[in-house]
Write a protein that holds these residues in place. Structure first.
Motif, PDB file in Angstrom:
ATOM      1  N   TRP A 226     -18.563   9.049  57.467  1.00  0.00           N
ATOM      2  CA  TRP A 226     -19.235   8.161  58.414  1.00  0.00           C
ATOM      3  C   TRP A 226     -19.600   8.879  59.711  1.00  0.00           C
ATOM      4  O   TRP A 226     -20.601   8.535  60.350  1.00  0.00           O
ATOM      5  N   ALA A 227     -18.843   9.891  60.075  1.00  0.00           N
ATOM      6  CA  ALA A 227     -19.191  10.662  61.265  1.00  0.00           C
ATOM      7  C   ALA A 227     -20.481  11.443  61.041  1.00  0.00           C
ATOM      8  O   ALA A 227     -21.335  11.554  61.934  1.00  0.00           O
ATOM      9  N   GLU A 228     -20.651  11.975  59.818  1.00  0.00           N
ATOM     10  CA  GLU A 228     -21.871  12.720  59.498  1.00  0.00           C
ATOM     11  C   GLU A 228     -23.093  11.817  59.480  1.00  0.00           C
ATOM     12  O   GLU A 228     -24.216  12.255  59.782  1.00  0.00           O
ATOM     13  N   LYS A 229     -22.902  10.565  59.109  1.00  0.00           N
ATOM     14  CA  LYS A 229     -24.022   9.629  59.065  1.00  0.00           C
ATOM     15  C   LYS A 229     -24.469   9.209  60.463  1.00  0.00           C
ATOM     16  O   LYS A 229     -25.618   8.792  60.650  1.00  0.00           O
ATOM     17  N   GLY A 230     -23.552   9.262  61.426  1.00  0.00           N
ATOM     18  CA  GLY A 230     -23.828   8.697  62.736  1.00  0.00           C
ATOM     19  C   GLY A 230     -24.641   9.590  63.650  1.00  0.00           C
ATOM     20  O   GLY A 230     -24.702  10.807  63.485  1.00  0.00           O
TER      21      GLY A 230
ATOM     22  N   PRO B 170     -25.284  11.143  67.552  1.00  0.00           N
ATOM     23  CA  PRO B 170     -24.304  11.613  68.547  1.00  0.00           C
ATOM     24  C   PRO B 170     -23.645  10.469  69.317  1.00  0.00           C
ATOM     25  O   PRO B 170     -22.429  10.487  69.554  1.00  0.00           O
ATOM     26  N   LYS B 171     -24.410   9.474  69.686  1.00  0.00           N
ATOM     27  CA  LYS B 171     -23.852   8.336  70.419  1.00  0.00           C
ATOM     28  C   LYS B 171     -22.880   7.542  69.547  1.00  0.00           C
ATOM     29  O   LYS B 171     -21.838   7.071  70.005  1.00  0.00           O
ATOM     30  N   GLN B 172     -23.223   7.378  68.297  1.00  0.00           N
ATOM     31  CA  GLN B 172     -22.346   6.648  67.381  1.00  0.00           C
ATOM     32  C   GLN B 172     -21.049   7.412  67.132  1.00  0.00           C
ATOM     33  O   GLN B 172     -19.975   6.823  67.043  1.00  0.00           O
ATOM     34  N   ARG B 173     -21.158   8.755  67.023  1.00  0.00           N
ATOM     35  CA  ARG B 173     -19.946   9.553  66.848  1.00  0.00           C
ATOM     36  C   ARG B 173     -19.071   9.477  68.099  1.00  0.00           C
ATOM     37  O   ARG B 173     -17.839   9.422  68.013  1.00  0.00           O
ATOM     38  N   GLU B 174     -19.717   9.467  69.253  1.00  0.00           N
ATOM     39  CA  GLU B 174     -18.965   9.328  70.512  1.00  0.00           C
ATOM     40  C   GLU B 174     -18.220   7.988  70.545  1.00  0.00           C
ATOM     41  O   GLU B 174     -17.053   7.917  70.937  1.00  0.00           O
ATOM     42  N   TYR B 175     -18.910   6.941  70.099  1.00  0.00           N
ATOM     43  CA  TYR B 175     -18.299   5.609  70.077  1.00  0.00           C
ATOM     44  C   TYR B 175     -17.136   5.575  69.085  1.00  0.00           C
ATOM     45  O   TYR B 175     -16.052   5.057  69.383  1.00  0.00           O
ATOM     46  N   LEU B 176     -17.350   6.156  67.887  1.00  0.00           N
ATOM     47  CA  LEU B 176     -16.295   6.186  66.869  1.00  0.00           C
ATOM     48  C   LEU B 176     -15.080   6.960  67.374  1.00  0.00           C
ATOM     49  O   LEU B 176     -13.933   6.525  67.184  1.00  0.00           O
ATOM     50  N   HIS B 177     -15.319   8.075  68.033  1.00  0.00           N
ATOM     51  CA  HIS B 177     -14.218   8.868  68.588  1.00  0.00           C
ATOM     52  C   HIS B 177     -13.442   8.056  69.616  1.00  0.00           C
ATOM     53  O   HIS B 177     -12.205   8.072  69.648  1.00  0.00           O
ATOM     54  N   GLY B 178     -14.170   7.314  70.461  1.00  0.00           N
ATOM     55  CA  GLY B 178     -13.508   6.487  71.479  1.00  0.00           C
ATOM     56  C   GLY B 178     -12.626   5.415  70.865  1.00  0.00           C
ATOM     57  O   GLY B 178     -11.514   5.159  71.329  1.00  0.00           O
ATOM     58  N   VAL B 179     -13.137   4.779  69.789  1.00  0.00           N
ATOM     59  CA  VAL B 179     -12.361   3.751  69.091  1.00  0.00           C
ATOM     60  C   VAL B 179     -11.085   4.342  68.517  1.00  0.00           C
ATOM     61  O   VAL B 179      -9.988   3.781  68.660  1.00  0.00           O
ATOM     62  N   LEU B 180     -11.206   5.496  67.859  1.00  0.00           N
ATOM     63  CA  LEU B 180     -10.045   6.121  67.227  1.00  0.00           C
ATOM     64  C   LEU B 180      -9.010   6.564  68.268  1.00  0.00           C
ATOM     65  O   LEU B 180      -7.806   6.402  68.064  1.00  0.00           O
ATOM     66  N   MET B 181      -9.466   7.111  69.386  1.00  0.00           N
ATOM     67  CA  MET B 181      -8.535   7.541  70.434  1.00  0.00           C
ATOM     68  C   MET B 181      -7.843   6.334  71.075  1.00  0.00           C
ATOM     69  O   MET B 181      -6.652   6.389  71.400  1.00  0.00           O
ATOM     70  N   ALA B 182      -8.592   5.242  71.245  1.00  0.00           N
ATOM     71  CA  ALA B 182      -7.999   4.027  71.804  1.00  0.00           C
ATOM     72  C   ALA B 182      -6.936   3.462  70.873  1.00  0.00           C
ATOM     73  O   ALA B 182      -5.871   3.007  71.312  1.00  0.00           O
TER      74      ALA B 182
END
Length: 243
Positions: A26-30, A32-44
């Motif tokens: 899913w990171a490859e599909k996203g 840059p902004k979507q990957r940034e958002y996904l990273h933020g969710v996972l870190m939270a």
């Protein structure tokens, strides 16, 4: 496909246990902004889990009061020559299964420091427990009477740090002394102990009711331990309303 509602996302989250394969896909599909958002969710989510663990550990520690090392007054504390405030507060002694004996006058901060170190350990995700000596002995005696001593000792062993407060303030009978010795001996070179006391080592025989048992306890503590000496006027007396 319609945009998922917040409830849809919450429901999906209850079943999520994401693998590296799914995350990578899913990171490859996203974008840059979507990957940034996904990273933020996972870190939270990661931080939320860490905070939940910290709170669980603090609750399990059974502290008499929640103390911190911030602003602790070390003026009454005399450290060994090769030790000081910085390595103490780093909690490196726990990683090395080393022990601390906080010895000295009543009301000079021994219990406060022991409590603050236990709380600091919990905040770092390190399992720790705090006991008064009398409460620990009472718990062990009850466990023995109910034929679950092994289970209780195994539960204690899950902690990387045990604080035993007020050693010597109340007398211990020989059975209680043996149970306390077992806890100390079982933790030798496996986990850390903090013991607070107003008795010098030469008088520990009066606590354990047996000079040989006291010597065996002291031998283990001094091998991988440090003595912090507390001297001065009682904080409670100095700030008492009753003069």
């Amino acid at each position: 496909m319609s945009t998922p509602t917040i409830q849809d996302i919450l429901n999906a989250g209850k079943h999520a246990s994401m693998t590296g394969t799914v995350l990578s896909e899913w990171a490859e599909k996203g974008t840059p902004k979507q990957r940034e958002y996904l990273h933020g969710v996972l870190m939270a989510e990661h931080e939320s889990r860490l905070e939940s663990r910290r709170q669980r550990l603090l609750k399990s520690a059974r502290l008499p009061a929640l103390k911190t090392l911030t602003g602790f007054d070390y003026t009454s504390v005399r450290f060994p020559e090769d030790y000081g405030r910085e390595p103490l507060e780093s909690l490196e002694f726990i990683n090395r299964a080393q022990d601390l004996v906080l010895y000295g006058d009543v009301g000079t901060g021994k219990t406060h420091l022991a409590s603050a170190l236990v709380a600091a350990a919990c905040r770092k995700g390190i399992p720790a427990r705090f006991f008064t000596t009398s409460a620990l002995v009472m718990m062990l005696r009850r466990a023995k009477d109910e034929d679950r001593l092994d289970k209780e000792l195994a539960s204690l062993a899950k902690n990387q740090l045990l604080a035993i407060d007020e050693l010597g303030y109340l007398p211990i009978d020989i059975e209680g002394a043996r149970l306390l010795f077992q806890v100390i001996a079982d933790g030798y070179e496996k986990r850390s102990l903090i013991i607070t006391t107003n008795l010098e080592f030469s008088r520990w025989g009066t606590v354990f009711g047996d000079d040989n048992m006291a010597a065996a306890v002291i031998d283990r503590l001094v091998h991988h331990g440090r003595l912090l000496q507390f001297r001065g006027e009682s904080y409670r007396v100095k700030n008492a309303l009753m003069k």
